[in-house]
Design an enzyme around this catalytic site. Structure first.
Site, short mmCIF file in Angstrom:
data_model
loop_
_atom_site.label_atom_id
_atom_site.label_comp_id
_atom_site.label_asym_id
_atom_site.label_seq_id
_atom_site.Cartn_x
_atom_site.Cartn_y
_atom_site.Cartn_z
CB THR A 73 6.12 -6.26 -3.31
OG1 THR A 73 5.04 -5.82 -2.49
CG2 THR A 73 7.04 -5.10 -3.62
CD GLN A 191 -6.10 -7.25 -1.47
OE1 GLN A 191 -6.83 -8.12 -0.98
NE2 GLN A 191 -5.27 -6.54 -0.72
CB SER A 211 -1.20 -12.41 -2.73
OG SER A 211 -0.94 -12.47 -1.35
CG HIS A 213 0.47 -12.43 2.73
ND1 HIS A 213 -0.18 -11.38 3.32
CD2 HIS A 213 1.24 -11.88 1.76
CE1 HIS A 213 0.20 -10.25 2.75
NE2 HIS A 213 1.06 -10.53 1.79
CB THR A 249 17.50 -22.75 -2.25
OG1 THR A 249 18.85 -22.98 -2.62
CG2 THR A 249 16.88 -24.04 -1.75
CB CYS A 337 2.79 5.58 4.33
SG CYS A 337 3.26 6.57 5.72
C1 LIG Z 1 -3.28 -5.22 -5.22
C2 LIG Z 1 -2.02 -5.52 -4.46
N1 LIG Z 1 -0.88 -5.75 -5.12
C3 LIG Z 1 0.27 -6.04 -4.49
C4 LIG Z 1 0.33 -6.12 -3.12
C5 LIG Z 1 1.64 -6.41 -2.46
O1 LIG Z 1 1.59 -7.57 -1.71
P1 LIG Z 1 2.79 -7.95 -0.71
O2 LIG Z 1 2.87 -6.83 0.29
O3 LIG Z 1 2.36 -9.23 -0.13
O4 LIG Z 1 4.02 -8.04 -1.51
C6 LIG Z 1 -0.84 -5.88 -2.38
C7 LIG Z 1 -0.82 -5.91 -0.89
O5 LIG Z 1 -1.61 -5.32 -0.24
C8 LIG Z 1 -2.05 -5.60 -3.06
O6 LIG Z 1 -3.18 -5.38 -2.40
#
Ligand SMILES: Cc1ncc(COP(=O)(O)O)c(C=O)c1O
Length: 387
Positions: A73, A191, A211, A213, A249, A337
């Site tokens: 994000t 993804q 990402s 995680h 940091t 949501c």
């Molecule tokens: C395509 C996409 N972009 C961005 C994100 C945001 O990831 P995060 O919640 O780890 O910041 C997600 C999370 O589901 C995602 O599927």
């Protein structure tokens, strides 16, 4: 009762190998990487090594093109706001034009909506075609003189559809040769890590969000690839971290874990794709064998096999979701949501031009540890509920 987690697109567990790699950076080599002493240098070496590993996987030109953020994000915010603020504040462009799609993740759509509210950009939201995909020619046809950015996802988070990202990159490269001001290209690849090619030379992108995680790495870390020469205004000022682009940091253990997860995903990509395909196809086959009435929302020809979105006409997805949850099967009914109450997927609604269909659709996403026995159990439970 068996417990089956099929929400790996939301997040994955930490892999054992990743955890082991991270361990000594919590309390053994805990120094601050910017400290000048040799202990600090050890931590810096771990950060540099991790950045280099990711650079190699992306085939970036320099490790300076990778900046770590706390989440995808944040990386998406950095890509969009960083570039848009540069054009607004530094170049004095009062209303730049951005092209995106109506089926982006909220971290893109909400960021753009905020900037539209501030009246500093105008945005074109492309709708997916009947096959659920964004049409490359349409992206190009929307470019105007004041267009500065095309931002699109690589893999759709709810349907799993894989956009024709290479083709779009190719067309943009061609267009840019004839333009005075470049149209930058950002890919949200949050993804994509487990199943797709992340080579930025092939993708021809200027910015790419990744990402940790979602690929068996730790939470709290992600990164943004920034092709050198891409102008971004810094959003977090500090002491020169991340090549003066993002203060704070460095989270050394998380960075080390993320790089390890990237390495494993890169080395095992073919194996992962084969496994996910096997599981996905088995799921579809078993549902058919059991005469469960369903339709597939995902474009099976063009998608990451780790995600399967299904439409069950007989029941509302909230009901199916709760029944599955009661039976310890964890899936996603749509967009998570703010209120934590499930909303029907706006992405399914957009693709099928039908909110009703979205209200009866569920996302199943598979993991490396998902077995055919897990799928048998899910089909058994679904059949009991839906027939
Ligand atoms: C395509 C996409 N972009 C961005 C994100 C945001 O990831 P995060 O919640 O780890 O910041 C997600 C999370 O589901 C995602 O599927």
């Amino acid at each position: 009762m068996k417990e089956v987690y099929l929400d790996y697109a939301a997040t994955t567990p930490l892999r054992k190998e990743v955890k082991e790699e991270m361990e000594k950076y919590f309390s053994e080599i805990f120094a601050n990487p910017v400290s000048l002493h040799s202990f600090g240098q050890k931590a810096l070496k771990a950060v540099d090594g991790s950045r280099e590993k990711i650079k190699e996987i992306l085939k970036a030109e320099s490790y300076r093109e990778i900046i770590f953020t706390a989440s995808s994000t944040e990386a998406n915010n950095y890509a969009l706001k960083g570039l848009i603020f540069y054009f607004y504040f530094k170049k004095g462009y009062k209303k730049s034009h951005i092209i995106t799609s109506s089926i982006e993740h909220p971290s893109i759509l909400d960021t753009l909506a905020d900037l539209e509210d501030l009246e500093i950009i105008e945005v074109t939201y492309l709708k997916p075609k009947e096959d659920g995909l964004i049409e490359p020619e349409e992206v190009i046809s929307q470019i105007k003189e004041n267009t500065i950015l095309v931002t699109l996802h690589y893999i759709n988070s709810e349907l799993g559809n894989r956009e024709p990202v290479e083709k779009i990159g190719e067309l943009l490269e061609k267009i840019n040769k004839e333009r005075k001001e470049k149209v930058f290209y950002h890919l949200d690849a949050a993804q994509a890590g487990l199943t797709e090619n992340l080579n930025v030379q092939d993708l021809k992108c200027d910015l790419m969000t990744l990402s940790s995680h979602k690929i068996y790495g730790p939470k709290g870390i992600a990164c943004l690839y920034i092709k050198s020469g891409t102008p971004l205004l810094r959003l977090i000022s500090g002491s020169g971290h991340e090549f003066d682009l993002r203060g704070g940091t460095e989270a050394v253990p998380l960075i080390v874990g993320f790089a390890k997860a990237m390495e494993l995903a890169f080395n095992e990509r073919e194996k992962n794709v084969k496994h996910f395909k096997e599981i996905r196809d088995y799921f579809l086959q078993r549902l058919k064998e059991e005469n469960v009435s369903f339709e597939v929302n995902t474009n099976l020809e063009h998608s990451s096999p780790k995600i399967l979105n299904l439409y069950f006409p007989q029941k509302l997805s909230q009901e199916t979701f709760l029944y599955l949850d009661f039976n310890k099967i964890y899936v996603s009914p749509g967009t998570a949501c703010k209120s934590r109450s499930p909303e029907p997927s706006y992405m399914v609604a957009e693709v099928f031009r039908s909110k009703e269909r979205a209200k009866r659709s569920l996302r199943f996403s598979f993991g490396l540890e998902t077995t055919k026995e897990d799928i048998d159990y899910v089909v058994y439970v679904l059949k009991n509920f839906l027939i």
